[in-house]
Design a protein around this motif. Sequence first.
Motif, mmCIF file in Angstrom:
data_model
loop_
_atom_site.group_PDB
_atom_site.id
_atom_site.type_symbol
_atom_site.label_atom_id
_atom_site.label_comp_id
_atom_site.label_asym_id
_atom_site.label_seq_id
_atom_site.Cartn_x
_atom_site.Cartn_y
_atom_site.Cartn_z
ATOM 1 N N LEU A 33 0.852 -1.192 0.000
ATOM 2 C CA LEU A 33 0.000 0.000 0.000
ATOM 3 C C LEU A 33 0.882 1.235 0.000
ATOM 4 O O LEU A 33 1.785 1.357 0.834
ATOM 5 N N ILE A 34 0.656 2.155 -0.926
ATOM 6 C CA ILE A 34 1.484 3.367 -0.984
ATOM 7 C C ILE A 34 0.709 4.634 -0.614
ATOM 8 O O ILE A 34 1.322 5.669 -0.329
ATOM 9 N N PHE A 35 -0.642 4.567 -0.572
ATOM 10 C CA PHE A 35 -1.402 5.787 -0.269
ATOM 11 C C PHE A 35 -2.821 5.413 0.111
ATOM 12 O O PHE A 35 -3.418 4.508 -0.485
ATOM 13 N N LEU A 36 -3.362 6.113 1.120
ATOM 14 C CA LEU A 36 -4.770 5.979 1.498
ATOM 15 C C LEU A 36 -5.307 7.337 1.905
ATOM 16 O O LEU A 36 -4.636 8.092 2.613
ATOM 17 N N SER A 37 -6.515 7.632 1.468
ATOM 18 C CA SER A 37 -7.157 8.895 1.837
ATOM 19 C C SER A 37 -8.646 8.670 2.046
ATOM 20 O O SER A 37 -9.313 8.018 1.237
ATOM 21 N N THR A 38 -9.172 9.198 3.148
ATOM 22 C CA THR A 38 -10.610 9.210 3.421
ATOM 23 C C THR A 38 -10.860 10.249 4.503
ATOM 24 O O THR A 38 -9.934 10.967 4.907
ATOM 25 N N PHE A 39 -12.081 10.348 4.993
ATOM 26 C CA PHE A 39 -12.392 11.261 6.080
ATOM 27 C C PHE A 39 -12.645 10.471 7.355
ATOM 28 O O PHE A 39 -13.202 9.372 7.319
ATOM 29 N N ASN A 40 -12.236 11.036 8.476
ATOM 30 C CA ASN A 40 -12.474 10.394 9.762
ATOM 31 C C ASN A 40 -13.895 10.722 10.219
ATOM 32 O O ASN A 40 -14.113 11.589 11.053
ATOM 33 N N SER A 41 -14.822 9.992 9.638
ATOM 34 C CA SER A 41 -16.228 10.145 10.032
ATOM 35 C C SER A 41 -16.735 8.867 10.680
ATOM 36 O O SER A 41 -17.951 8.635 10.740
ATOM 37 N N ILE A 42 -15.817 8.036 11.160
ATOM 38 C CA ILE A 42 -16.173 6.752 11.759
ATOM 39 C C ILE A 42 -16.994 7.008 13.019
ATOM 40 O O ILE A 42 -16.524 7.661 13.952
ATOM 41 N N PRO A 43 -18.225 6.527 13.084
ATOM 42 C CA PRO A 43 -19.065 6.820 14.251
ATOM 43 C C PRO A 43 -18.733 5.934 15.450
ATOM 44 O O PRO A 43 -18.359 4.769 15.286
ATOM 45 N N ASN A 44 -18.853 6.496 16.644
ATOM 46 C CA ASN A 44 -18.790 5.660 17.842
ATOM 47 C C ASN A 44 -20.193 5.318 18.347
ATOM 48 O O ASN A 44 -20.349 4.492 19.239
#
Length: 225
Positions: A33-44
Motif C-alpha cells: 500500500l502506498i497511499f490511502l485517503s478518506t475522512f475520519n467520520s467513523i461513528p462511535n
Amino acid sequence: MMAFTLSVTGCKSALSTYYSPALQLDGEYECGLIFLSTFNSIPNIDHNNNKFFYGDNGVIEIPEGSYELSDINDYLKNNLKDCTFKLTCNNNTLNTNIFCSKDIHFEKIGSIGRILGFGSEILKANILHESLFPVSILPSTIIRIECDIVSGSYINGKPSHIIYEFAPNVPPGYRIIEIPKNLIYFPVNQNTVSEINVRILDENNNLLNLRNEQLHLYLHLRRKC
C-alpha cells in the motif's frame, strides 16, 4: 510489465475492482500500500448502541455520529424532559459517573451502556453510579487494510490478507491521509489478477462504517527482486 500502480476507490469499506483483460504476472510479484485517503467520520454511536432506555418504557435514540462524552450528556439532557440527568467522566480513572431520577436500563439490546463503561445492568434511580469499566468513546484505535491478492501476514498466529494497518491521528471530520514511510511488500498469491477485493477493518476485524465517505487507496504491484 515489471510494475503496476493500482487505484481502488469507492464509498464503502468493502470494495472490488475488476480488470479486463486480467493482469498476467509472469513470475513472482509482491504488493504494498502506498497511499490511502478518506475522512475520519467513523461513528462511535450507530444503530447497534444508540439507545438510552429509562423509566418504565422511555427510550431516546441518539443519531449516528462521532460523540464526545460531553456531547452525549448534552443530547440526553436536552431530550430527557421529564427527569433529572447528569453524565460526567472521572479524568483519573476514566470511568463515568451517571445520575438519573429514573431507572436506567443498560441491559436492553442496543443500549448505549457499554460505550459509557457499564455492563448489562439496571441502574436504580436517584443514585450516583460509577461505571465498572473505563469509557469506551473511541470508535476504532486501529484501521486495517485487507487485500485478498496478498498473503504473508498474521493476526494472533492466524494467516491473514492484511497489507497495512495504522492508528488514525486526526479528529472526527478531518481528512485521513496515510502514506507509509517504510513501505512493506507482501507476496502476491496468484499469477492472474482479474479482481482485487479490499476491506477496511477495525482492530477486531469488523468492517468499518465509513458513512459513505469517499475512499482512495493506491497499491504498488512489482516483480519480486
